[in-house]
Design a protein around this motif. Structure first.
Motif, PDB file in Angstrom:
ATOM      1  N   LYS A 162       1.095  -1.143   0.074  1.00 19.97           N
ATOM      2  CA  LYS A 162       0.389  -0.383  -0.378  1.00 19.97           C
ATOM      3  C   LYS A 162       0.626   1.566   0.167  1.00 19.97           C
ATOM      4  O   LYS A 162       0.285   2.039   0.390  1.00 19.97           O
ATOM      5  CB  LYS A 162      -0.682   0.295   0.900  1.00 19.97           C
ATOM      6  N   THR A 163       2.362   1.224  -0.594  1.00 20.86           N
ATOM      7  CA  THR A 163       2.763   1.519  -0.926  1.00 20.86           C
ATOM      8  C   THR A 163       3.929   2.526  -2.332  1.00 20.86           C
ATOM      9  O   THR A 163       4.121   1.226  -2.405  1.00 20.86           O
ATOM     10  CB  THR A 163       3.783   2.657   0.186  1.00 20.86           C
ATOM     11  N   LYS A 213      -5.086   5.306  -5.366  1.00 20.01           N
ATOM     12  CA  LYS A 213      -4.643   6.509  -3.793  1.00 20.01           C
ATOM     13  C   LYS A 213      -3.835   7.382  -3.696  1.00 20.01           C
ATOM     14  O   LYS A 213      -4.247   8.393  -3.344  1.00 20.01           O
ATOM     15  CB  LYS A 213      -5.027   4.998  -2.961  1.00 20.01           C
ATOM     16  N   TRP A 214      -2.358   6.619  -4.912  1.00 19.67           N
ATOM     17  CA  TRP A 214      -1.618   7.114  -4.333  1.00 19.67           C
ATOM     18  C   TRP A 214      -1.388   8.655  -4.828  1.00 19.67           C
ATOM     19  O   TRP A 214      -1.562  10.283  -3.699  1.00 19.67           O
ATOM     20  CB  TRP A 214      -0.180   5.943  -3.716  1.00 19.67           C
ATOM     21  N   THR A 215      -1.422   8.804  -5.569  1.00 21.41           N
ATOM     22  CA  THR A 215      -1.852   9.998  -6.748  1.00 21.41           C
ATOM     23  C   THR A 215      -2.331  11.306  -6.887  1.00 21.41           C
ATOM     24  O   THR A 215      -2.309  12.074  -5.858  1.00 21.41           O
ATOM     25  CB  THR A 215      -1.192   9.300  -8.366  1.00 21.41           C
ATOM     26  N   THR A 216      -4.020  10.557  -6.584  1.00 30.70           N
ATOM     27  CA  THR A 216      -5.148  11.027  -6.078  1.00 30.70           C
ATOM     28  C   THR A 216      -4.585  11.979  -4.620  1.00 30.70           C
ATOM     29  O   THR A 216      -5.079  13.188  -3.843  1.00 30.70           O
ATOM     30  CB  THR A 216      -5.954  10.399  -5.786  1.00 30.70           C
ATOM     31  N   ARG A 217      -4.063  10.861  -3.670  1.00 30.67           N
ATOM     32  CA  ARG A 217      -3.429  11.330  -1.814  1.00 30.67           C
ATOM     33  C   ARG A 217      -2.832  13.122  -2.486  1.00 30.67           C
ATOM     34  O   ARG A 217      -2.603  14.105  -1.499  1.00 30.67           O
ATOM     35  CB  ARG A 217      -3.385  11.682  -1.253  1.00 30.67           C
ATOM     36  N   LYS A 218      -1.645  12.499  -2.772  1.00 27.75           N
ATOM     37  CA  LYS A 218      -0.215  13.169  -3.674  1.00 27.75           C
ATOM     38  C   LYS A 218      -1.183  14.838  -3.955  1.00 27.75           C
ATOM     39  O   LYS A 218      -0.705  15.456  -3.719  1.00 27.75           O
ATOM     40  CB  LYS A 218       0.596  13.360  -4.719  1.00 27.75           C
ATOM     41  N   GLN A 219      -2.096  14.198  -5.025  1.00 35.80           N
ATOM     42  CA  GLN A 219      -2.507  15.907  -5.806  1.00 35.80           C
ATOM     43  C   GLN A 219      -3.323  16.659  -5.049  1.00 35.80           C
ATOM     44  O   GLN A 219      -3.765  17.590  -4.349  1.00 35.80           O
ATOM     45  CB  GLN A 219      -4.023  15.132  -7.030  1.00 35.80           C
ATOM     46  N   THR A 220      -3.858  15.642  -3.888  1.00 35.95           N
ATOM     47  CA  THR A 220      -5.224  16.708  -2.900  1.00 35.95           C
ATOM     48  C   THR A 220      -4.266  17.138  -2.023  1.00 35.95           C
ATOM     49  O   THR A 220      -4.549  18.339  -1.754  1.00 35.95           O
ATOM     50  CB  THR A 220      -5.980  15.327  -2.562  1.00 35.95           C
ATOM     51  N   LEU A 221      -2.753  16.867  -2.007  1.00 32.78           N
ATOM     52  CA  LEU A 221      -2.102  17.494  -0.737  1.00 32.78           C
ATOM     53  C   LEU A 221      -1.753  18.747  -1.623  1.00 32.78           C
ATOM     54  O   LEU A 221      -1.749  20.118  -1.000  1.00 32.78           O
ATOM     55  CB  LEU A 221      -0.824  16.623  -0.028  1.00 32.78           C
ATOM     56  N   ARG A 229      -4.416  21.822  -1.520  1.00 35.30           N
ATOM     57  CA  ARG A 229      -4.361  22.105  -0.144  1.00 35.30           C
ATOM     58  C   ARG A 229      -3.558  23.516  -0.133  1.00 35.30           C
ATOM     59  O   ARG A 229      -3.506  24.082   0.426  1.00 35.30           O
ATOM     60  CB  ARG A 229      -4.393  21.619   0.510  1.00 35.30           C
TER      61      ARG A 229
END
Length: 122
Positions: free
Chosen positions: A11-12, A94-102, A105
């Motif tokens: 998951k990483t 999930k990783w790339t979406t999380r990176k983009q969301t951060l 922000r």
């Protein structure tokens, strides 16, 4: 040519960029996402056919003694992750979406909203 590295484990996503990018062959993409090479090739052809990406922007023909190989950059890797159904592709999505969301922000703090004066409106 330095190509960078990308690995998906537990998951990483581990990403090591070379000159701001990573370049993988179809075989490496198949290993990364845990699918057959034919699935990678089919999805790449579909992406180009639908003109979602321009081939000259996301590929590099790497020459070596005895031949050459087409390499694909991080933008293509991301597009493939959203088209392929595998546990590894899901982790990457999930990783790339999380990176983009951060990233969004952080950049929201820098947004300046400009309201034109009413007399400039049509």
């Amino acid at each position: 040519m330095e190509r960078g590295q990308i690995r998906i484990t537990d998951k990483t996503v581990h990403l090591s960029l070379s000159q701001g990018n990573v370049w993988l062959s179809q075989h490496q993409l198949a290993d990364l996402f845990g699918v057959f090479v034919s699935k990678i090739g089919c999805n790449i052809r579909s992406i180009f056919k639908k003109k979602l990406l321009r081939e000259q922007d996301v590929t590099h023909l790497h020459h070596f003694d005895g031949g050459s190989i087409t390499l694909y950059n991080l933008e293509m890797i991301t597009f493939l992750a959203f088209r392929i159904q595998s546990p590894q592709a899901d982790i990457f999505r999930k990783w790339t979406t999380r990176k983009q969301t951060l990233a969004d922000r952080v950049s929201e703090q820098d947004i300046v909203i400009y309201y034109p004066s009413r007399k400039n409106l049509c």
